[in-house]
Write an enzyme that holds these catalytic residues in place. Structure first.
Site, mmCIF file in Angstrom:
data_model
loop_
_atom_site.group_PDB
_atom_site.id
_atom_site.type_symbol
_atom_site.label_atom_id
_atom_site.label_comp_id
_atom_site.label_asym_id
_atom_site.label_seq_id
_atom_site.Cartn_x
_atom_site.Cartn_y
_atom_site.Cartn_z
ATOM 1 N N CYS A 110 0.918 -1.191 -0.030
ATOM 2 C CA CYS A 110 0.140 -0.041 0.172
ATOM 3 C C CYS A 110 0.763 1.365 0.208
ATOM 4 C CB CYS A 110 -0.971 0.062 1.253
ATOM 5 S SG CYS A 110 -2.387 0.970 1.065
ATOM 6 N N HIS A 111 0.874 2.010 1.100
ATOM 7 C CA HIS A 111 1.623 3.496 1.252
ATOM 8 C C HIS A 111 3.021 3.004 1.731
ATOM 9 C CE1 HIS A 111 -2.710 5.154 0.606
ATOM 10 N NE2 HIS A 111 -1.979 6.152 0.365
#
Length: 181
Positions: A110-111
């Site tokens: 994800c991030h």
């Protein structure tokens, strides 16, 4: 199988996407490995379900004390706030970067690649992430692709990346395979 392998999970005190911590944690344990929760502060970390507060988890060690040499690999869970906080803590950035220096596998979802951008370890690598990081990763010298999971061996270590919680099954399999290798 990962018997005898110890995997660090690096997270900030708040903002980790809970499922991106708990599912890989379970996968490491089911594969016979030992997960260790490392954070920037002792005590507990707070998980989040997107923007909603979720459970707390006891920290096993801090980046000030933990030695990357004691681990066989690193998992970086996502959440928007988690890697944004980590990339502002020099000890956390050095901790993550050490796995690349030591040639140990790293998995980020994800991030989480924001922390890797700050560590300057994505140049020349192919990876994926949450789509909003695409420009950041390209600007840091990476090739960004939109795939469920990417395993990049073009560098000093194996790098496993995925985009989002929907990719967790593939992410967990690729990460445990990388750690078992």
């Amino acid at each position: 199988m990962m018997n005898g392998k110890t995997i660090a999970f690096l997270v900030a005190p708040e903002g980790v996407e809970q499922v991106e911590l708990t599912e890989p944690w379970k996968a490491v344990k089911q594969a016979g490995g030992t997960p260790v929760l490392v954070s920037t502060a002792a005590g507990h970390v707070r998980g989040f379900n997107h923007l909603d507060k979720a459970d707390t988890f006891a920290v096993d060690d801090t980046v000030d004390n933990a030695d990357p040499a004691a681990f066989d690999g690193l998992i970086l869970p996502g959440g928007v706030a988690n890697p944004d906080f980590l990339r502002m803590v020099p000890q956390a950035v050095r901790f993550a970067g050490a796995f690349f220096e030591q040639g140990k596998p790293v998995a980020a979802i994800c991030h989480a690649p924001w922390t890797l951008v700050e560590a300057d370890v994505v140049r020349g690598r192919t990876l994926t992430s949450w789509p909003s990081l695409r420009t950041d990763l390209r600007n840091a010298g990476a090739t960004w692709v939109d795939r469920e999971v990417v395993v990049c061996t073009n560098g000093p270590n194996m790098l496993v990346t995925s985009r989002k919680p929907d990719d967790l099954k593939a992410f967990c399999q690729a990460a445990t395979d990388a750690f078992a290798a």
